[in-house]
Design a protein around this motif. Structure first.
Motif, mmCIF file in Angstrom:
data_model
loop_
_atom_site.group_PDB
_atom_site.id
_atom_site.type_symbol
_atom_site.label_atom_id
_atom_site.label_comp_id
_atom_site.label_asym_id
_atom_site.label_seq_id
_atom_site.Cartn_x
_atom_site.Cartn_y
_atom_site.Cartn_z
ATOM 1 N N VAL A 1 -36.658 27.089 -12.078
ATOM 2 C CA VAL A 1 -35.964 26.370 -11.007
ATOM 3 C C VAL A 1 -34.446 26.443 -11.138
ATOM 4 N N TYR A 2 -33.902 26.188 -12.314
ATOM 5 C CA TYR A 2 -32.446 26.236 -12.491
ATOM 6 C C TYR A 2 -31.917 27.661 -12.392
ATOM 7 N N LEU A 3 -32.638 28.574 -12.993
ATOM 8 C CA LEU A 3 -32.234 29.974 -12.957
ATOM 9 C C LEU A 3 -32.192 30.478 -11.514
ATOM 10 N N ASN A 4 -33.190 30.127 -10.724
ATOM 11 C CA ASN A 4 -33.230 30.535 -9.325
ATOM 12 C C ASN A 4 -32.055 29.946 -8.537
ATOM 13 N N LYS A 5 -31.748 28.680 -8.752
ATOM 14 C CA LYS A 5 -30.626 28.037 -8.052
ATOM 15 C C LYS A 5 -29.318 28.763 -8.346
ATOM 16 N N ILE A 6 -29.129 29.118 -9.601
ATOM 17 C CA ILE A 6 -27.889 29.787 -10.006
ATOM 18 C C ILE A 6 -27.835 31.204 -9.448
ATOM 19 N N LEU A 7 -28.929 31.930 -9.576
ATOM 20 C CA LEU A 7 -28.936 33.329 -9.158
ATOM 21 C C LEU A 7 -28.679 33.504 -7.668
ATOM 22 N N VAL A 8 -29.121 32.572 -6.866
ATOM 23 C CA VAL A 8 -28.873 32.650 -5.434
ATOM 24 C C VAL A 8 -27.371 32.659 -5.145
ATOM 25 N N GLU A 9 -26.591 31.971 -5.982
ATOM 26 C CA GLU A 9 -25.142 31.865 -5.782
ATOM 27 C C GLU A 9 -24.339 32.951 -6.499
ATOM 28 N N VAL A 10 -24.923 33.615 -7.466
ATOM 29 C CA VAL A 10 -24.184 34.586 -8.285
ATOM 30 C C VAL A 10 -23.523 35.695 -7.472
ATOM 31 N N PRO A 11 -24.169 36.280 -6.472
ATOM 32 C CA PRO A 11 -23.494 37.350 -5.735
ATOM 33 C C PRO A 11 -22.151 36.926 -5.125
ATOM 34 N N SER A 12 -22.009 35.678 -4.775
ATOM 35 C CA SER A 12 -20.749 35.215 -4.190
ATOM 36 C C SER A 12 -19.610 35.221 -5.210
ATOM 37 N N LEU A 13 -19.925 35.343 -6.485
ATOM 38 C CA LEU A 13 -18.911 35.352 -7.541
ATOM 39 C C LEU A 13 -18.380 36.749 -7.845
ATOM 40 N N GLY A 14 -19.030 37.756 -7.308
ATOM 41 C CA GLY A 14 -18.634 39.132 -7.578
ATOM 42 C C GLY A 14 -17.426 39.560 -6.773
ATOM 43 N N PHE B 1 -11.838 42.289 -15.598
ATOM 44 C CA PHE B 1 -11.934 41.033 -14.865
ATOM 45 C C PHE B 1 -12.344 39.825 -15.700
ATOM 46 N N ARG B 2 -12.319 39.937 -17.006
ATOM 47 C CA ARG B 2 -12.808 38.866 -17.871
ATOM 48 C C ARG B 2 -12.157 37.518 -17.573
ATOM 49 N N LYS B 3 -10.865 37.493 -17.325
ATOM 50 C CA LYS B 3 -10.152 36.236 -17.099
ATOM 51 C C LYS B 3 -9.948 35.920 -15.619
ATOM 52 N N ARG B 4 -10.523 36.716 -14.714
ATOM 53 C CA ARG B 4 -10.393 36.477 -13.281
ATOM 54 C C ARG B 4 -11.022 35.129 -12.931
ATOM 55 N N GLU B 5 -10.262 34.300 -12.276
ATOM 56 C CA GLU B 5 -10.762 32.981 -11.920
ATOM 57 C C GLU B 5 -11.724 33.071 -10.744
ATOM 58 N N ILE B 6 -12.774 32.262 -10.827
ATOM 59 C CA ILE B 6 -13.741 32.164 -9.740
ATOM 60 C C ILE B 6 -13.931 30.692 -9.400
ATOM 61 N N GLN B 7 -14.349 30.451 -8.192
ATOM 62 C CA GLN B 7 -14.647 29.100 -7.724
ATOM 63 C C GLN B 7 -16.142 28.865 -7.912
ATOM 64 N N ILE B 8 -16.490 27.817 -8.634
ATOM 65 C CA ILE B 8 -17.901 27.496 -8.806
ATOM 66 C C ILE B 8 -18.426 26.975 -7.466
ATOM 67 N N PRO B 9 -19.527 27.535 -6.976
ATOM 68 C CA PRO B 9 -20.074 27.076 -5.697
ATOM 69 C C PRO B 9 -20.380 25.573 -5.721
ATOM 70 N N GLU B 10 -20.112 24.937 -4.619
ATOM 71 C CA GLU B 10 -20.303 23.486 -4.492
ATOM 72 C C GLU B 10 -21.727 23.066 -4.873
ATOM 73 N N SER B 11 -22.702 23.889 -4.509
ATOM 74 C CA SER B 11 -24.099 23.546 -4.779
ATOM 75 C C SER B 11 -24.437 23.536 -6.272
ATOM 76 N N LEU B 12 -23.558 24.107 -7.100
ATOM 77 C CA LEU B 12 -23.837 24.172 -8.535
ATOM 78 C C LEU B 12 -23.020 23.178 -9.364
ATOM 79 N N ILE B 13 -22.089 22.488 -8.746
ATOM 80 C CA ILE B 13 -21.263 21.526 -9.488
ATOM 81 C C ILE B 13 -22.171 20.474 -10.129
ATOM 82 N N GLY B 14 -22.044 20.330 -11.426
ATOM 83 C CA GLY B 14 -22.833 19.355 -12.177
ATOM 84 C C GLY B 14 -24.179 19.881 -12.656
#
Length: 138
Positions: free
Chosen positions: A62-75, A115-128
């Motif tokens: 469940v947690y892995l799926n929630k995160i993976l859905v958002e991962v492409p937006s971080l690329g 890109f190791r230090k490139r800043e990304i915005q954590i998706p709102e749905s994953l905060i916390g």
């Protein structure tokens, strides 16, 4: 140089260094206080790694799926579509954990170099969610 010159030199030096140190401290506080800005490496360590550990311990994706859905937006813009294909394929197969290796095989070396230090915005749905996963693992 005599003792007076050393004192003046170090006083001037401290006035130059202290503002820089204070600014770095403010940046760090900003990152940790709202917990929304990070880099991809830290995101993976704080979110994906604990979710994978939780999955290995419980078999629950469940947690892995929630995160993976958002991962492409971080690329990067030119890689998002490929990241999405990798994630979608692994989610459709019911083996979410395979997307990590697939993505790492293709992109990890390039990201570490450029890109190791490139800043990304954590998706709102994953905060916390990171804290929730750690609590669930106990």
């Amino acid at each position: 140089m005599n003792k007076m010159n050393y004192a003046v030199f170090f006083t001037i030096l401290s006035f130059c260094i202290l503002p820089v140190l204070a600014q770095d401290n403010k940046k760090q506080n900003k990152k940790t206080s709202n917990n929304r800005i990070t880099n991809l490496h830290d995101f993976m360590e704080d979110y994906t790694k604990p979710a994978m550990q939780y999955f290995k311990k419980t078999g629950d994706r469940v947690y892995l799926n929630k995160i993976l859905v958002e991962v492409p937006s971080l690329g990067l813009d030119d890689q998002r579509e490929d990241w999405k294909k990798i994630v979608d394929k692994s989610l459709d197969s019911g083996k979410a954990e395979t997307s990590c290796k697939s993505c790492h095989d293709l992109y990890k070396k390039d990201y570490k170099k450029k890109f190791r230090k490139r800043e990304i915005q954590i998706p709102e749905s994953l905060i916390g969610l990171d804290k929730e996963i750690r609590a669930a693992r106990k």
